[in-house]
Design a protein around this motif. Structure first.
Motif, PDB file in Angstrom:
ATOM      1  N   SER A  30       0.810  -1.221   0.000  1.00 32.17           N
ATOM      2  CA  SER A  30       0.000   0.000   0.000  1.00 32.17           C
ATOM      3  C   SER A  30       0.843   1.271   0.000  1.00 32.17           C
ATOM      4  CB  SER A  30      -0.939   0.012   1.212  1.00 32.17           C
ATOM      5  OG  SER A  30      -0.198   0.011   2.421  1.00 32.17           O
ATOM      6  N   ILE A  31       2.092   1.199   0.429  1.00 35.13           N
ATOM      7  CA  ILE A  31       2.900   2.420   0.483  1.00 35.13           C
ATOM      8  C   ILE A  31       3.790   2.579  -0.756  1.00 35.13           C
ATOM      9  CG2 ILE A  31       2.929   2.386   2.993  1.00 35.13           C
ATOM     10  CD1 ILE A  31       5.859   1.499   2.870  1.00 35.13           C
ATOM     11  N   TYR A  32       3.796   1.580  -1.611  1.00 38.78           N
ATOM     12  CA  TYR A  32       4.658   1.603  -2.784  1.00 38.78           C
ATOM     13  C   TYR A  32       3.997   2.307  -3.952  1.00 38.78           C
ATOM     14  CZ  TYR A  32       8.503  -1.320  -1.211  1.00 38.78           C
ATOM     15  OH  TYR A  32       9.624  -1.797  -0.574  1.00 38.78           O
ATOM     16  N   THR A  33       4.788   3.048  -4.702  1.00 40.14           N
ATOM     17  CA  THR A  33       4.384   3.477  -6.027  1.00 40.14           C
ATOM     18  C   THR A  33       4.513   2.273  -6.952  1.00 40.14           C
ATOM     19  OG1 THR A  33       5.005   5.804  -5.779  1.00 40.14           O
ATOM     20  CG2 THR A  33       5.034   4.900  -7.996  1.00 40.14           C
ATOM     21  N   SER A  70      -4.717   0.719 -12.457  1.00 39.31           N
ATOM     22  CA  SER A  70      -5.448   0.720 -11.196  1.00 39.31           C
ATOM     23  C   SER A  70      -4.743  -0.206 -10.219  1.00 39.31           C
ATOM     24  CB  SER A  70      -6.903   0.277 -11.417  1.00 39.31           C
ATOM     25  OG  SER A  70      -6.946  -1.035 -11.944  1.00 39.31           O
ATOM     26  N   ARG A  71      -5.065  -0.059  -8.966  1.00 36.01           N
ATOM     27  CA  ARG A  71      -4.449  -0.903  -7.946  1.00 36.01           C
ATOM     28  C   ARG A  71      -5.488  -1.342  -6.935  1.00 36.01           C
ATOM     29  NH1 ARG A  71       0.242   2.304  -5.401  1.00 36.01           N
ATOM     30  NH2 ARG A  71       0.245   0.577  -3.884  1.00 36.01           N
ATOM     31  N   ASP A  72      -5.253  -2.528  -6.381  1.00 38.13           N
ATOM     32  CA  ASP A  72      -6.098  -3.070  -5.324  1.00 38.13           C
ATOM     33  C   ASP A  72      -5.161  -3.418  -4.172  1.00 38.13           C
ATOM     34  OD1 ASP A  72      -7.663  -4.575  -3.599  1.00 38.13           O
ATOM     35  OD2 ASP A  72      -8.752  -5.563  -5.212  1.00 38.13           O
ATOM     36  N   ASN A  73      -5.124  -2.549  -3.185  1.00 37.04           N
ATOM     37  CA  ASN A  73      -4.191  -2.753  -2.076  1.00 37.04           C
ATOM     38  C   ASN A  73      -4.529  -3.997  -1.251  1.00 37.04           C
ATOM     39  OD1 ASN A  73      -2.707  -0.488  -2.800  1.00 37.04           O
ATOM     40  ND2 ASN A  73      -3.782   0.856  -1.365  1.00 37.04           N
ATOM     41  N   ALA A  74      -5.788  -4.374  -1.227  1.00 42.28           N
ATOM     42  CA  ALA A  74      -6.183  -5.560  -0.473  1.00 42.28           C
ATOM     43  C   ALA A  74      -5.649  -6.837  -1.118  1.00 42.28           C
ATOM     44  CB  ALA A  74      -7.697  -5.627  -0.347  1.00 42.28           C
ATOM     45  N   LYS A  75      -5.441  -6.785  -2.432  1.00 43.62           N
ATOM     46  CA  LYS A  75      -4.975  -7.964  -3.159  1.00 43.62           C
ATOM     47  C   LYS A  75      -3.529  -7.834  -3.627  1.00 43.62           C
ATOM     48  CE  LYS A  75      -9.570  -9.178  -4.875  1.00 43.62           C
ATOM     49  NZ  LYS A  75     -10.413  -9.444  -6.075  1.00 43.62           N
TER      50      LYS A  75
END
Length: 114
Positions: A30-33, A70-75
């Motif tokens: 979650s903290i990564y670009t 897009s990104r899904d931080n949960a996955k």
């Protein structure tokens, strides 16, 4: 151990669509670009799209509204949806993650067919 595993590449006709996925492990996602680069044969690697942890996206000039990141931080997943593909989009597409250090996936081939 950090791993970035891409999937979704393949052969596509001009005007077609592909969705590339990258699943990350070994990082606090979650903290990564996160982002995608590509490298065509005989050319330098170039930025395709980037999505920082805050979610504000940026794209290479050649994208011109055709791709969406897009990104899904949960996955722990970042997705590149590519539409209206052109023959010149043929390249190996690499997922990367950056937070101080930078990590790369192994790449996935996208090839245009006639």
């Amino acid at each position: 151990q950090v791993q970035l595993v891409e999937s979704g590449g393949g052969l596509v006709q001009p005007g077609g669509s592909l969705s590339l996925s990258c699943v990350a492990s070994g990082i606090r996602f979650s903290i990564y670009t996160m982002g995608w680069y590509r490298q065509a044969s005989g050319k330098q690697r170039e930025l395709v799209a980037v999505i920082p942890s805050g979610g504000s996206t940026n794209y290479g000039d050649f994208v011109k509204g055709r791709f969406t990141i897009s990104r899904d931080n949960a996955k722990n997943t970042v997705v590149l949806q590519m539409n209206s593909l052109k023959p010149e989009d043929t390249a190996v597409y690499y997922c990367y993650a950056r937070y101080g250090r930078q990590y790369w996936g192994q790449g996935t081939q996208v090839a245009g067919s006639s």
